[in-house]
Design a protein around this motif. Structure first.
Motif: not given
Length: 298
Positions: A1-3, A11-15, A202-204
């Motif tokens: 998964m990309k940032s 700097g966030s950690i995604r789910l 954000d979903f490109i």
């Protein structure tokens, strides 16, 4: 998964984003007499048998499996089977689907799943099924809160099923299953990607005007449309385009319950160039126009 691409979120950690459809097609518990028989049938969903007390025979693929008190069986979709009670019996039964390729492929590859009473794999499943049974109401009057609880408990059962050691076995060599599940996965993920890309910056994706092409999915799998359709119908019991229609109905209903989304935007997100055509199709599916459906669910 990309940032995230936005610098404020890098700097966030995604789910992961989840867009599964978990369907519960109802269940029942019944007391039956010895000799009770249900003729051969099949379903387009996974089916669970849980023998609370007594014993039954389930016949599928010319094999008969005896289930006794505490035994659990899971049948995968499109399996012809018939059931006969050997004694006075109480059983619990329901049908469900989770339209994730990893889950479906793993379970179908295992064949018919049988979890004998007292076995290591059976114990957590029994606990999960007993919680589902606790929701049963003799008056059959269920609130929205009850339905939410069913969804949570079904998710727990699916988690226990997927977490069991059955998935350590070597899958059956089933090229047709892999093709059918790959077609289903391609249809579902492409539709979801198109919807997300339309509404979520954000979903490109590069082309918001791209349309879902089942023929392209066949081409990517290097199979002909006729063979792809034949294999899909054999495994799932209906055509790929019918599957796409089912997904579009579910997505359309979900999006119409969001009042800020216009019907024009929803139709375009689902791949319709003409909103009037979408409205006609939606009425054909549900007997309501999009506006009528939205009004009735406000």
């Amino acid at each position: 998964m990309k940032s995230f691409e936005k610098k404020e979120l890098q700097g966030s950690i995604r789910l992961p984003a989840l867009d599964w459809n978990i369907s519960f097609f109802g269940g029942h518990q019944q007391d039956i007499k010895s000799g009770w028989h249900y003729p051969s049938e099949r379903h387009l969903a996974f089916e669970v048998f849980y023998i609370v007390e007594g014993a039954i025979n389930v016949t599928a693929f010319d094999n008969t499996i005896r289930l006794e008190s505490g035994d659990i069986m899971v049948l995968y979709p499109n399996v012809w089977h018939e059931t006969t009670s050997l004694t006075n019996t109480t059983y619990f039964n329901f049908h469900f689907n989770l339209d994730d390729e990893r889950f479906v492929t793993n379970l179908i590859n295992q064949g018919i799943l049988n979890f004998p009473n007292g076995s290591l794999k059976n114990i957590p499943l029994i606990k999960s099924l007993d919680k589902l049974r606790d929701v049963l109401n003799k008056n059959m009057a269920y609130t929205f809160k009850d339905e939410l609880k069913l969804h949570v408990l079904l998710s727990d059962f699916i988690f226990q099923l997927f977490s069991s050691e059955i998935l350590e076995h070597t899958p059956l060599n089933s090229s047709q299953l892999k093709i059918a599940s790959s077609i289903a996965y391609g249809i579902r993920t492409t539709l979801q990607k198109n919807i997300h890309s339309y509404f979520n910056e954000d979903f490109i994706v590069s082309d918001h005007s791209s349309r879902l092409s089942i023929d392209k999915i066949y081409s990517d799998l290097k199979i002909s449309p006729s063979y792809g359709g034949e294999v899909f119908r054999k495994i799932y019991g209906y055509a790929p385009r019918q599957y796409l229609t089912k997904l579009k109905i579910a997505q359309a209903k979900r999006l119409l319950q969001m009042p800020d989304l216009s019907v024009i935007d929803i139709s375009e997100a689902l791949g319709y160039r003409d909103p009037a055509h979408f409205s006609r199709q939606f009425k054909k599916w549900t007997e309501n126009t999009p506006y009528q459906y939205r009004k009735s669910h406000q």
